[in-house]
Design a protein around this motif. Structure first.
Motif, PDB file in Angstrom:
ATOM      1  N   THR A  69       7.845  40.929 -11.297  1.00 18.85           N
ATOM      2  CA  THR A  69       7.914  42.254 -11.919  1.00 18.85           C
ATOM      3  C   THR A  69       8.743  43.176 -11.040  1.00 18.85           C
ATOM      4  OG1 THR A  69       5.868  42.892 -10.822  1.00 18.85           O
ATOM      5  CG2 THR A  69       5.676  42.014 -13.058  1.00 18.85           C
ATOM      6  N   VAL A  70       9.510  44.024 -11.689  1.00 16.44           N
ATOM      7  CA  VAL A  70      10.382  44.937 -10.958  1.00 16.44           C
ATOM      8  C   VAL A  70       9.568  45.884 -10.083  1.00 16.44           C
ATOM      9  CG1 VAL A  70      12.066  46.802 -11.242  1.00 16.44           C
ATOM     10  CG2 VAL A  70      12.216  44.780 -12.667  1.00 16.44           C
ATOM     11  N   SER A  71       8.361  46.182 -10.502  1.00 16.27           N
ATOM     12  CA  SER A  71       7.519  47.113  -9.739  1.00 16.27           C
ATOM     13  C   SER A  71       7.204  46.570  -8.346  1.00 16.27           C
ATOM     14  CB  SER A  71       6.218  47.379 -10.498  1.00 16.27           C
ATOM     15  OG  SER A  71       5.531  46.153 -10.716  1.00 16.27           O
ATOM     16  N   ALA A  72       7.386  45.251  -8.152  1.00 10.31           N
ATOM     17  CA  ALA A  72       7.081  44.654  -6.848  1.00 10.31           C
ATOM     18  C   ALA A  72       8.199  44.874  -5.839  1.00 10.31           C
ATOM     19  CB  ALA A  72       6.835  43.149  -7.008  1.00 10.31           C
ATOM     20  N   ILE A  73       9.351  45.395  -6.311  1.00 11.61           N
ATOM     21  CA  ILE A  73      10.494  45.590  -5.426  1.00 11.61           C
ATOM     22  C   ILE A  73      10.333  46.900  -4.665  1.00 11.61           C
ATOM     23  CG2 ILE A  73      13.005  45.885  -5.335  1.00 11.61           C
ATOM     24  CD1 ILE A  73      12.997  44.190  -7.963  1.00 11.61           C
ATOM     25  N   ALA A  74      10.372  46.781  -3.345  1.00 11.87           N
ATOM     26  CA  ALA A  74      10.162  47.958  -2.503  1.00 11.87           C
ATOM     27  C   ALA A  74      11.401  48.840  -2.502  1.00 11.87           C
ATOM     28  CB  ALA A  74       9.824  47.517  -1.085  1.00 11.87           C
ATOM     29  N   GLY A  75      11.196  50.130  -2.297  1.00 15.86           N
ATOM     30  CA  GLY A  75      12.321  51.060  -2.150  1.00 15.86           C
ATOM     31  C   GLY A  75      12.859  51.528  -3.488  1.00 15.86           C
ATOM     32  N   THR A  76      13.165  52.790  -3.592  1.00 10.06           N
ATOM     33  CA  THR A  76      13.633  53.341  -4.867  1.00 10.06           C
ATOM     34  C   THR A  76      15.147  53.256  -5.025  1.00 10.06           C
ATOM     35  OG1 THR A  76      13.713  55.515  -3.816  1.00 10.06           O
ATOM     36  CG2 THR A  76      11.706  54.959  -5.033  1.00 10.06           C
ATOM     37  N   GLU A  77      15.902  53.214  -3.921  1.00  6.96           N
ATOM     38  CA  GLU A  77      17.365  53.259  -3.993  1.00  6.96           C
ATOM     39  C   GLU A  77      17.933  52.072  -4.749  1.00  6.96           C
ATOM     40  OE1 GLU A  77      21.269  53.389  -1.043  1.00  6.96           O
ATOM     41  OE2 GLU A  77      19.258  53.352  -0.160  1.00  6.96           O
ATOM     42  N   TYR A  78      17.315  50.903  -4.595  1.00  9.58           N
ATOM     43  CA  TYR A  78      17.853  49.693  -5.212  1.00  9.58           C
ATOM     44  C   TYR A  78      17.036  49.221  -6.414  1.00  9.58           C
ATOM     45  CZ  TYR A  78      20.786  49.434  -1.061  1.00  9.58           C
ATOM     46  OH  TYR A  78      21.701  49.709  -0.080  1.00  9.58           O
ATOM     47  N   LYS A  79      15.942  49.876  -6.679  1.00  7.88           N
ATOM     48  CA  LYS A  79      15.040  49.422  -7.732  1.00  7.88           C
ATOM     49  C   LYS A  79      15.696  49.445  -9.113  1.00  7.88           C
ATOM     50  CE  LYS A  79      10.300  50.137  -9.316  1.00  7.88           C
ATOM     51  NZ  LYS A  79       9.062  50.904  -9.126  1.00  7.88           N
ATOM     52  N   LYS A  80      16.580  50.433  -9.351  1.00 11.57           N
ATOM     53  CA  LYS A  80      17.176  50.592 -10.689  1.00 11.57           C
ATOM     54  C   LYS A  80      18.123  49.443 -11.053  1.00 11.57           C
ATOM     55  CE  LYS A  80      21.162  53.405  -9.270  1.00 11.57           C
ATOM     56  NZ  LYS A  80      21.888  54.665  -9.483  1.00 11.57           N
ATOM     57  N   TYR A  81      18.506  48.641 -10.065  1.00 12.81           N
ATOM     58  CA  TYR A  81      19.424  47.534 -10.349  1.00 12.81           C
ATOM     59  C   TYR A  81      18.687  46.271 -10.789  1.00 12.81           C
ATOM     60  CZ  TYR A  81      22.715  50.590  -8.006  1.00 12.81           C
ATOM     61  OH  TYR A  81      23.485  51.681  -7.667  1.00 12.81           O
ATOM     62  N   TRP A  82      17.361  46.304 -10.703  1.00 13.75           N
ATOM     63  CA  TRP A  82      16.568  45.121 -11.037  1.00 13.75           C
ATOM     64  C   TRP A  82      15.989  45.216 -12.444  1.00 13.75           C
ATOM     65  CZ3 TRP A  82      16.117  40.691  -8.234  1.00 13.75           C
ATOM     66  CH2 TRP A  82      16.613  40.721  -6.921  1.00 13.75           C
ATOM     67  N   ILE A  83      16.020  44.078 -13.150  1.00 13.50           N
ATOM     68  CA  ILE A  83      15.378  44.000 -14.465  1.00 13.50           C
ATOM     69  C   ILE A  83      14.518  42.745 -14.521  1.00 13.50           C
ATOM     70  CG2 ILE A  83      17.200  45.267 -15.676  1.00 13.50           C
ATOM     71  CD1 ILE A  83      18.286  42.573 -16.672  1.00 13.50           C
ATOM     72  N   ASP A  84      13.538  42.731 -15.440  1.00 19.06           N
ATOM     73  CA  ASP A  84      12.752  41.530 -15.670  1.00 19.06           C
ATOM     74  C   ASP A  84      12.647  41.308 -17.175  1.00 19.06           C
ATOM     75  OD1 ASP A  84      10.969  43.468 -16.513  1.00 19.06           O
ATOM     76  OD2 ASP A  84       9.683  43.308 -14.744  1.00 19.06           O
TER      77      ASP A  84
END
Length: 990
Positions: free
Chosen positions: A954-969
């Motif tokens: 899940t994208v919510s598991a990715i730490a940090g906000t700067e790079y989070k928007k580049y992840w999708i599931d």
């Protein structure tokens, strides 16, 4: 060392290497530099990259466990044949002394393959520059030892001839130029091992010797291998990093010497380089394959045509068939004239080489030597050319080239382009282009007292020689064959052979024997004629290597690919390619003649063996016809070098290091005197100031990353120096994708699966999508559930082989798309990673929804090994690299157009950060994608480039906000395409 094989061996270790991801950033030590004059070609870097991956796997991941390492070969049909059988082995006692012995179910003793699995082979075509790879490999081993990443061991280099040893020394000298003593390679004769071995500092030394002089006894120049073993726990063991260059020459797999090399590396590692591997153990352990076939197919060499004509005349030593002998020599001279006329047309364009004809003879100094027969015919033709014989030879050549196709190369077109030049040749052209004369004349010869192995030939009507005889004993040859000819003397410092590659070399023909076919490099050969070369094992290797001598190509200085490969995205080269198409094809062709049909069959057999050495064959799929029918414009970004250095860029790419590294750097720059720093790192004051600025303004230039922790301060600073000097790329323009996606034409299928696979893909290709869509709509109208519809469509548009799905998708760049959840050992260059498989499965669920939001859309799988022109540039630890995402999408709505890259990841690694940084620095502004306004065809398009990384997590598991928007599931994937449709009219422009 192995018995007869049950099955054809194929390359395994390269396949393993390409799948390895090194999980320790300290191993990132490879760059493309070699010397002040040379950088490594892409394939040379790739070979070394594969080697580093295997070294990491063996030494760090598997902790030198040979049994575990051998397991990577377990799925080979021939695995059992890789063991060393001891029954009937005359070296059994020697092997039992050093290796563990096991007993098979028949009670026979054998040495398990695991005992000698710590090895890798480099299958490199003659002319591919393998010596550069060897020298660079040595420097990498030294670096890895200094960093404590591999155990400290001595390095030994062996090759089988003195001239090859001399050539290696020259390459090392070139590498050492301009480097500090600390960074130079120090070469020491193995005879001096006892004197040197107790020296404390051995970090840069390499022991070198002739491989054919290593034995189990000691004489004047012959060395006993036991003197070079270590005594550990009262047992002798081999503990070397041993590099062999063609060191198997003259040896069978059961030879004592090959066993000795394995013993020397019992606790070390063996690196084996050759152009002609034939033994199973060398083939399966090949870490990089650039054999003759691959070298040509990748565009690095001339394409080869082996003439079907049998040169029977030279089998007979008598003069009864003198006319036939003269005709074949005349054909060679006509061919040479044709190629030289092609060269003359493009000479002023600074393209290519001055063509050369080589005669390779079996006999030189016997009574009826082949060399004597060829010389006699050259002399007679030089005096006078019979018009009827000339016409006969010329017409036969024209007829042959009309239907001839390459033996090795692109076989889709005939060689009739050569006839453009053959047809216009008359007798006088032979004198002009071959004999360097305006008319016929008598042969004279030139000798140089300083050059004891060469005789130059000229006509008395010319002041320049046209041919060179290169043999071992010229005094005997002169005495027996040239007494009736006039002698001239030359006192030039360099001989004609040494000057052969000079643009003004007058030599057009080279005559010699096996003695000189190795140890020299030239782009010039366009015709090679073998006279009475046999068909034994040695002759096979000789023929293959001699042909390899002739395939080198250099259309432009220091550019070693055929021009069509160099012309990609280069308008001026494309124009030259179009203007001089026939000239270029002619100069990029190697014509090969052999004395008899057996010799020709030998060549063909060897080349065919090389082609199929992997046990795989290529299958080509089909480009989607919809692209052409609907005139779909599929664009990709292209790049140009950034004029500004990183430190001066508005949004510089940050260098990643741990907080501990940064703290040490701050102290280091406070304490280290400027002068000492410049001396230590062989740099200048500008670089020092730039580095100091980076440390002082760390918020702007450095990103703290706990996974980027350097153990060694020198390695950290050298990486920083590379970082500030990195040649970054910036966006240039959008270009049509055209033939940049190529992997679907190179699907590799194992031989035993090929027929089944071809039938399946053809069936899917011919399936009717329209019929499937009608059935789909009908079922929907009847209220049928989604799964039933999907299974019905699958039955119409999909085939399966061994869990590999073969499906027709009209939105995909090529047909069919092929995907499976896990790697299969029988097929390559398809979707075979679980995360990519899941992505495709999820995409299939939302295809109808995507269709509703766009005028049209397409996508394609990309292969990072083959589709290298579609990428996002980024900088990683001081090196400019290419990020090739797994998928590219094209989405069009009105005049708005998006190129969307999606890269599925099995799990989240920090390595993605640099790739996103690279994308952001080029395609974003203020955190949003730029809009590029362009005019293509009849449309004014607003183009955006976007990047997403897909994960099952899940994208919510990715730490940090700067790079989070580049992840999708899976949950957010559908929304990405719908949001993309709504946001295509954004106003950010360029």
């Amino acid at each position: 060392m192995a018995t007869k094989l049950k099955a054809q061996p194929y390359i395994k270790l390269q396949q393993i290497a390409e799948e390895i991801e090194i999980k320790n950033p300290n191993w990132d030590i490879l760059d493309n530099t070699f010397s002040t004059q040379k950088t490594l070609f892409d394939y040379q870097q790739q070979a070394l990259e594969n080697a580093l991956k295997i070294l990491w796997k063996y030494f760090e991941d598997l902790q030198e466990n040979k049994e575990e390492f051998a397991k990577i070969y377990k799925d080979l049909d021939i695995y059992e044949d890789l063991h060393i059988k001891l029954k009937g082995n005359k070296h059994a006692e020697l092997l039992k002394e050093f290796f563990n012995v096991e007993i098979d179910n028949k009670g026979n003793e054998y040495i398990p393959f695991s005992e000698i699995s710590n090895r890798m082979s480099f299958w490199m075509a003659t002319g591919s520059g393998k010596t550069l790879i060897i020298v660079k490999l040595i420097t990498l081993l030294h670096k890895l030892m200094k960093l404590g990443l591999i155990p400290k061991k001595e390095i030994m280099f062996l090759t089988y001839r003195q001239d090859l040893l001399k050539a290696f020394k020259k390459h090392v000298e070139e590498y050492n130029q301009g480097k500090s003593l600390e960074n130079q390679i120090k070469l020491i004769s193995l005879k001096d091992y006892e004197k040197e071995k107790n020296q404390k500092d051995f970090s840069n030394r390499v022991f070198i010797y002739r491989s054919d002089l290593i034995s189990d006894e000691r004489k004047e120049n012959i060395l006993n291998f036991r003197d070079y073993l270590e005594n550990q726990n009262e047992k002798l063991i081999g503990n070397w990093y041993l590099i062999l260059d063609e060191a198997h020459k003259g040896d069978s797999q059961e030879s004592k010497r090959q066993n000795i090399f394995s013993i020397l590396t019992q606790k070390g590692f063996l690196f084996n380089f050759s152009a002609t591997f034939t033994e199973a153990i060398d083939i399966v352990s090949t870490v990089y394959n650039l054999n003759l076939n691959e070298f040509i197919n990748k565009g690095y060499g001339k394409q080869i045509y082996v003439s079907n004509e049998e040169i029977n005349a030279f089998k007979e030593k008598s003069d009864f068939n003198e006319k036939a002998k003269r005709k074949i020599i005349l054909k060679n001279l006509i061919n040479l004239t044709a190629v030289k006329k092609a060269y003359e047309k493009i000479k002023d364009e600074n393209l290519y080489h001055n063509p050369l004809l080589i005669f390779l003879m079996n006999s030189v100094n016997t009574k009826d030597a082949d060399l004597k027969l060829v010389f006699k015919e050259l002399a007679k033709i030089g005096k006078n050319i019979d018009q009827n014989l000339f016409n006969e030879a010329k017409n036969e050549l024209i007829e042959e080239f009309k239907n001839a196709k390459y033996t090795l190369g692109e076989g889709s077109y005939t060689l009739d382009f050569i006839n453009e030049f053959v047809e216009k040749i008359d007798k006088n052209h032979i004198y002009q282009y071959v004999y360097n004369s305006s008319t016929g004349g008598n042969i004279e010869y030139i000798i140089n007292p300083n050059q004891k192995q060469e005789i130059a030939l000229k006509l008395d009507t010319s002041d320049k020689p046209f041919a060179l005889i290169k043999i071992g004993d010229i005094s005997k040859w002169i005495k027996e064959n040239l007494t009736e000819y006039k002698e001239n003397e030359s006192y030039e410092e360099k001989g004609y052979f040494e000057n052969l590659n000079n643009p003004d070399s007058p030599i057009n023909i080279l005559l010699g024997s096996r003695a000189f076919y190795e140890g020299w490099d030239s782009n010039r050969p366009n015709i090679i004629t073998f006279i009475n070369i046999g068909t034994g094992t040695d002759a096979k290797k000789f023929v293959l290597q001699a042909i390899g001598r002739g395939i080198r190509i250099e259309p432009l200085p220091n550019q070693r690919k055929r021009l069509d490969r160099l012309a990609v995205n280069n308008q001026s080269l494309n124009q030259k390619l179009e203007e001089y198409k026939k000239e270029i094809k002619t100069l990029e062709t190697l014509l090969v003649y052999a004395t008899n049909k057996k010799a020709i069959e030998t060549i063909l057999k060897e080349l065919e063996l090389v082609k199929k050495s992997e046990g795989f064959e290529e299958v080509s799929l089909w480009k989607n016809e919809r692209i052409k029918k609907e005139n779909l414009l599929l664009l990709i970004p292209s790049y140009a070098k950034n004029k500004e250095k990183i430190i001066n860029q508005a949004y510089p790419v940050k260098f990643r290091m741990s907080k501990e590294n940064l703290d040490i750097l701050k102290i280091y720059f406070q304490l280290m005197p400027v002068e000492r720093f410049i001396l230590e790192y062989e740099t200048d004051i500008e670089t020092y100031n730039s580095l100091k600025k980076i440390v002082e303004e760390s918020n702007k230039y450095i990103a703290i990353d706990k996974n980027r922790n350097y153990k060694d301060i020198k390695m950290l600073i050298n990486s920083l120096i590379n970082h500030i000097n990195a040649e970054t790329e910036d966006f240039n323009e959008f270009i049509p994708v055209n033939d940049k996606i190529v992997h679907f034409r190179k699907i590799k299928v194992r031989n035993d699966y090929k027929d089944k696979f071809v039938k399946a893909v053809e069936k899917v290709k011919d399936s009717d999508v329209n019929k499937a869509n009608i059935i789909k709509e009908t079922l929907k109208g009847q209220g049928i559930e989604g799964n039933i519809i999907e299974n019905t469509i699958k039955s119409l548009l999909q085939q399966e082989i061994d869990d590999v799905k073969i499906r027709k998708l009209l939105q995909h760049y090529y047909i069919p798309i092929i995907y499976t959840k896990e790697k299969k050992d029988w097929i390559k260059h398809i979707i075979n990673i679980e995360s990519e498989y899941d992505f495709i499965a999820n995409l299939l669920e939302i295809i109808d929804d995507i269709d509703k939001h766009y005028d049209w859309w397409m996508f394609s799988k990309l292969d990072e090994h083959l589709d290298k022109e579609i990428y996002i540039p980024y900088v990683n630890q001081g090196k400019t690299k290419k990020f090739i995402p797994d998928f590219v999408f094209w989405l069009k709505k009105g005049n708005d157009y998006k190129i969307l890259f999606i890269d599925p990841k099995g799990s989240v690694y920090s390595s993605y950060l640099e790739k996103i940084d690279g994308y952001k620095s080029i395609f974003e502004e203020n955190g949003k994608p730029k809009t590029f306004r362009i005019n293509k065809g009849n449309s004014n398009l607003n183009v955006k480039v976007d990047l997403k990384l897909y994960t099952k997590d899940t994208v919510s598991a990715i730490a940090g906000t700067e790079y989070k928007k580049y992840w999708i599931d899976k949950k957010s994937m559908k929304n990405v395409f719908i949001t993309s449709s709504k946001s295509l009219n954004s106003q950010s422009t360029k």
